[in-house]
Motif scaffolding. Structure first.
Motif, PDB file in Angstrom:
ATOM      1  N   MET A 102       0.824  -1.203   0.000  1.00 11.90           N
ATOM      2  CA  MET A 102       0.000   0.000   0.000  1.00 11.90           C
ATOM      3  C   MET A 102       0.861   1.257   0.000  1.00 11.90           C
ATOM      4  O   MET A 102       1.782   1.397   0.790  1.00 11.90           O
ATOM      5  CB  MET A 102      -0.926  -0.002   1.220  1.00 11.90           C
ATOM      6  CG  MET A 102      -1.936  -1.134   1.226  1.00 11.90           C
ATOM      7  SD  MET A 102      -3.053  -1.051   2.641  1.00 11.90           S
ATOM      8  CE  MET A 102      -1.907  -1.116   3.999  1.00 11.90           C
ATOM      9  N   GLY A 103       0.531   2.154  -0.915  1.00 10.98           N
ATOM     10  CA  GLY A 103       1.191   3.444  -0.937  1.00 10.98           C
ATOM     11  C   GLY A 103       2.499   3.494  -1.685  1.00 10.98           C
ATOM     12  O   GLY A 103       3.070   4.583  -1.819  1.00 10.98           O
ATOM     13  N   LYS A 104       2.997   2.381  -2.223  1.00 11.08           N
ATOM     14  CA  LYS A 104       4.266   2.405  -2.957  1.00 11.08           C
ATOM     15  C   LYS A 104       3.989   2.698  -4.426  1.00 11.08           C
ATOM     16  O   LYS A 104       3.145   2.054  -5.054  1.00 11.08           O
ATOM     17  CB  LYS A 104       5.015   1.081  -2.835  1.00 11.08           C
ATOM     18  CG  LYS A 104       6.310   1.043  -3.651  1.00 11.08           C
ATOM     19  CD  LYS A 104       7.007  -0.298  -3.537  1.00 11.08           C
ATOM     20  CE  LYS A 104       7.695  -0.436  -2.204  1.00 11.08           C
ATOM     21  NZ  LYS A 104       8.537  -1.654  -2.171  1.00 11.08           N
ATOM     22  N   VAL A 105       4.707   3.685  -4.963  1.00 11.67           N
ATOM     23  CA  VAL A 105       4.579   4.053  -6.363  1.00 11.67           C
ATOM     24  C   VAL A 105       5.975   4.151  -6.960  1.00 11.67           C
ATOM     25  O   VAL A 105       6.972   4.283  -6.248  1.00 11.67           O
ATOM     26  CB  VAL A 105       3.829   5.398  -6.546  1.00 11.67           C
ATOM     27  CG1 VAL A 105       2.426   5.307  -5.981  1.00 11.67           C
ATOM     28  CG2 VAL A 105       4.605   6.544  -5.909  1.00 11.67           C
ATOM     29  N   ALA A 106       6.023   4.095  -8.280  1.00 11.49           N
ATOM     30  CA  ALA A 106       7.281   4.228  -9.016  1.00 11.49           C
ATOM     31  C   ALA A 106       7.086   5.254 -10.116  1.00 11.49           C
ATOM     32  O   ALA A 106       6.034   5.304 -10.762  1.00 11.49           O
ATOM     33  CB  ALA A 106       7.724   2.889  -9.598  1.00 11.49           C
ATOM     34  N   THR A 107       8.121   6.061 -10.326  1.00 15.42           N
ATOM     35  CA  THR A 107       8.104   7.068 -11.383  1.00 15.42           C
ATOM     36  C   THR A 107       9.400   6.955 -12.176  1.00 15.42           C
ATOM     37  O   THR A 107      10.460   6.667 -11.623  1.00 15.42           O
ATOM     38  CB  THR A 107       7.985   8.485 -10.793  1.00 15.42           C
ATOM     39  OG1 THR A 107       9.090   8.733  -9.901  1.00 15.42           O
ATOM     40  CG2 THR A 107       6.679   8.641 -10.027  1.00 15.42           C
ATOM     41  N   SER A 108       9.317   7.199 -13.464  1.00 19.61           N
ATOM     42  CA  SER A 108      10.488   7.169 -14.335  1.00 19.61           C
ATOM     43  C   SER A 108      10.608   8.501 -15.053  1.00 19.61           C
ATOM     44  O   SER A 108       9.619   9.219 -15.236  1.00 19.61           O
ATOM     45  CB  SER A 108      10.378   6.031 -15.356  1.00 19.61           C
ATOM     46  OG  SER A 108       9.250   6.211 -16.192  1.00 19.61           O
ATOM     47  N   SER A 109      11.832   8.820 -15.461  1.00 15.59           N
ATOM     48  CA  SER A 109      12.082  10.132 -16.022  1.00 15.59           C
ATOM     49  C   SER A 109      13.151  10.066 -17.096  1.00 15.59           C
ATOM     50  O   SER A 109      13.899   9.075 -17.216  1.00 15.59           O
ATOM     51  CB  SER A 109      12.503  11.114 -14.912  1.00 15.59           C
ATOM     52  OG  SER A 109      12.926  12.346 -15.435  1.00 15.59           O
ATOM     53  N   ASP A 110      13.233  11.142 -17.865  1.00 14.19           N
ATOM     54  CA  ASP A 110      14.269  11.273 -18.878  1.00 14.19           C
ATOM     55  C   ASP A 110      15.645  11.552 -18.278  1.00 14.19           C
ATOM     56  O   ASP A 110      16.622  11.681 -19.025  1.00 14.19           O
ATOM     57  CB  ASP A 110      13.904  12.399 -19.857  1.00 14.19           C
ATOM     58  CG  ASP A 110      12.786  11.996 -20.802  1.00 14.19           C
ATOM     59  OD1 ASP A 110      12.497  10.790 -20.890  1.00 14.19           O
ATOM     60  OD2 ASP A 110      12.188  12.888 -21.436  1.00 14.19           O
TER      61      ASP A 110
END
Length: 498
Positions: free
Chosen positions: A360-368
Motif C-alpha cells: 500500500m502506498g508504494k509508487v514508481a516514477t520514471s524520467s528522462d
C-alpha cells in the motif's frame, strides 16, 4: 410533558448506544487530509555504463512478486528490479542498480513503449529466451494489455492506427521461435476524419493506449488524433459500441483544439477509467455513466508529450501522473480541486508511473534523467478504507405503513383460514402458510424498486427467490457481472441497461 421526557430519554439511550456500543481502533488525527510522500530509493537505467531513458514501467500483478518492477528503455532492454531493498541515502544510483537489479536482457533492437505482466515460465525468463513473436502490425506497437482473467489473450495498439487481438495458445511446443498472427484486428480505429489538415502533412491515426476491461468482452482504445475514447465489443468488432469524450463549453467552442490521449488506466474493480489528455488534464470516466462525459477532472501537471502517462490507484482513491516539468503529481479522487501532492526529485520529464498492487502506498516514477524512483505515499491505502469504486447493495426493510397495508389486505383470508384450521403453521417472518394460500414477501435490491412485492400461489408451486430479468438488467453490477441467463448481442446492451 412526561411523553416528551420519555422520548428524549429514549433517543438519548439510542445515541449513547451508537457512540459507545462498539469499540473500534481509533485513527490518528492528521491536521491536513492530504497524503504525504517520501522517496525510498532510486536506480539508474544503464547497461555497462551506457544510460538509456526509461519508456515504460510496471509492477508485477501477483501478490507474491508485487514488489518486482519491470522497466523498459529506449535501447530495447527489459530490466527487473527488487523494490523492497533498503536503499541507503549514501549510495549512488549506479550502486542501487547493481544491488536491486534481478535480471536484464535485450528484448528488441529499438525502444519498447509499453510492457505488461502475464504468466510465463520461470526458466524462460532466466534463459532470457524469446518464446514467441506477435507479428502483424506495420507500425510501432505503442500499447499492450492482457485479458483480465485469461492471460493468454492480449490486445495491442499500434502507430499504424490498428489494434489487434492475440491468443498465445496458438504457439507450438516451444522448441523454436513461434510467430503468432492476430486472430482479430481493427484498422483505422481512431483515424481523423476532419477537413482541416495542414498541406503535406498526413493525418495522425496512432493508437496510444488500449485496455481490456473487467467485463472480459470490452476493449477501450484511445488515439493521438483526439480525446475520444472508443469501446469495442470483441464479439462484434465492425464498429465501436460506445464513445466518450470531455465536454466542451459553448464559450470555448471556437477555440476548440484536438488533443490526443497519452494513456488509459482503470482501477481494480474496473468501474473508473482515467485518460491523460494532451491539454494537460486527466479525465476520469465512470463506466456506468459514459454518456455523461467525465465525472472528475484533474489539472496542475503539464503533459507536453505522449510519453507522459498517468495511473489511477487500485482502489480508485488517488490519481498519479507524470509531468513535463520534472515532477509527479498525486490527487485525491474525491477532491479533484484540492492542491495535489508534488513528488519533486527528478531532473527531467517524468514519463511512466505505476502503483504497487501488493504494498500500500508504494509508487514508481520514471524520467528522462535516466532514473526510476520509488516513493511511499502515506495516507494512501486501498484495502482498509472504503473504495470510491466499490458497489454496495442495500436491502431495504419494509416501511411501517406498507407492512400494515400488506397484512390488512390479507387479514380476511388469514382469519377464515384460522377458523378452518386453528393450528396455523408459521415457518418464518417472511412466509405464512395456510391450507388455501401462501404469501411470500420478495424484497428487491435494485435502486429503482426498493419495495416488497407479494406473490400468491398454491402450495404446489415452487418458490423463485432469484432476481427477475428486469431487475437484473437495471442492477449496476450487471455491467461488470452480467447474469448468465441474459443473452445480449453486443456490449452496447450492457451500457444501455445501466
Amino acid at each position: 410533558m412526561e411523553n416528551s421526557r420519555a422520548q428524549q430519554s429514549f433517543f438519548r439511550d439510542i445515541k449513547s448506544r451508537e457512540l459507545n456500543g462498539f469499540r473500534v481502533r481509533k485513527r490518528p488525527f492528521v491536521a491536513d487530509d492530504l497524503p504525504r510522500s517520501t522517496q525510498i530509493g532510486a536506480v539508474s537505467v544503464d547497461h555497462d555504463g551506457d544510460t538509456s531513458p526509461p519508456m515504460a514501467i510496471s509492477f508485477c500483478k501477483t501478490q507474491k512478486n508485487g514488489h518486482i518492477l519491470a522497466v523498459t528503455d529506449e535501447a530495447g532492454y527489459i530490466s527487473l528490479y527488487n523494490t523492497r531493498l533498503n536503499f541507503k541515502s549514501s549510495s549512488t544510483y549506479e550502486q542501487n542498480t547493481e544491488k536491486s537489479r534481478i535480471l536484464e536482457w535485450v528484448a528488441h533492437d529499438n525502444a519498447i513503449f509499453d510492457i505488461c505482466w502475464i504468466k510465463i515460465k520461470l526458466w524462460d525468463a532466466q534463459a532470457k529466451r524469446c518464446v514467441a513473436a506477435l507479428t502483424g502490425h506495420t507500425g510501432s506497437v505503442k500499447a499492450i494489455c492482457s485479458h483480465p482473467t485469461n492471460q493468454d489473450v492480449l490486445v495491442s495498439g499500434s502507430r499504424d492506427g490498428s489494434f489487434a487481438l492475440w491468443d498465445l495458445k496458438c504457439s507450438n511446443d516451444g522448441r523454436q521461435l513461434t510467430c503468432i498472427s492476430p486472430y482479430a484486428s481493427v484498422q483505422d480505429a481512431h483515424k481523423y476524419c476532419g477537413r482541416r489538415i495542414r498541406r503535406g502533412k498526413a493525418a495522425s491515426k496512432s493508437i496510444t493506449s488500449v485496455l481490456y476491461l473487467r467485463d472480459e468482452v470490452t476493449i477501450a482504445t484511445a488515439g493521438a488524433v483526439d480525446s475520444v475514447l472508443k469501446f469495442w465489443d470483441v464479439r462484434n468488432l465492425k464498429k465501436s459500441v460506445m464513445q466518450a469524450s470531455p465536454s466542451v463549453d459553448a464559450s470555448s467552442e471556437k477555440e476548440k483544439r484536438l488533443h490526443g490521449i497519452s494513456s488509459l488506466s482503470q482501477d481494480m474493480n474496473g468501474i473508473f477509467i482515467s485518460a491523460s489528455c494532451m491539454d494537460s488534464r486527466i479525465y476520469l470516466y465512470n463506466i456506468l455513466q459514459l454518456e455523461n462525459g467525465p465525472v472528475k477532472t484533474f489539472s496542475g501537471c503539464r503533459i507536453s508529450s505522449f510519453f507522459v502517462k498517468s495511473a489511477i490507484s487500485p482502489d480508485a482513491a488517488h490519481m498519479l501522473s507524470g509531468s513535463s516539468d520534472g515532477n509527479a503529481y498525486i490527487w485525491q479522487v474525491n477532491k479533484p480541486q484540492a492542491d495535489p501532492v508534488i513528488l519533486k526529485s527528478h531532473d527531467g520529464e517524468v514519463t511512466a508511473v505505476d502503483w504497487c498492487p501488493s504494498e500500500m502506498g508504494k509508487v514508481a516514477t520514471s524520467s528522462d534523467d535516466f532514473t526510476v524512483r520509488f516513493w511511499n505515499v502515506e495516507g494512501s491505502c486501498y484495502s482498509n478504507s472504503r473504495s470510491p469504486s466499490s458497489i454496495r447493495r442495500r436491502v431495504m426493510a419494509l416501511p411501517t405503513m406498507e407492512r400494515r397495508k400488506l397484512f390488512a389486505e390479507n387479514a380476511a383470508d388469514l382469519t377464515s383460514s384460522a377458523n378452518e384450521n386453528k393450528n396455523l403453521e408459521t415457518t418464518s417472518s417472511s412466509e405464512v402458510h395456510s391450507p388455501k394460500s401462501k404469501i411470500v414477501c420478495e424484497i428487491s435490491t435494485t435502486p429503482d424498486s426498493q419495495r416488497t412485492r407479494c406473490l400468491s400461489y398454491n402450495n404446489g408451486d415452487k418458490v423463485n427467490m432469484e432476481m427477475t430479468p428486469e431487475s437484473a438488467i437495471r442492477s449496476p453490477s450487471s455491467v461488470l457481472n452480467p447474469p448468465s441467463s441474459l443473452k445480449r448481442k453486443t456490449i452496447k446492451d450492457y451500457f444501455l441497461a445501466a
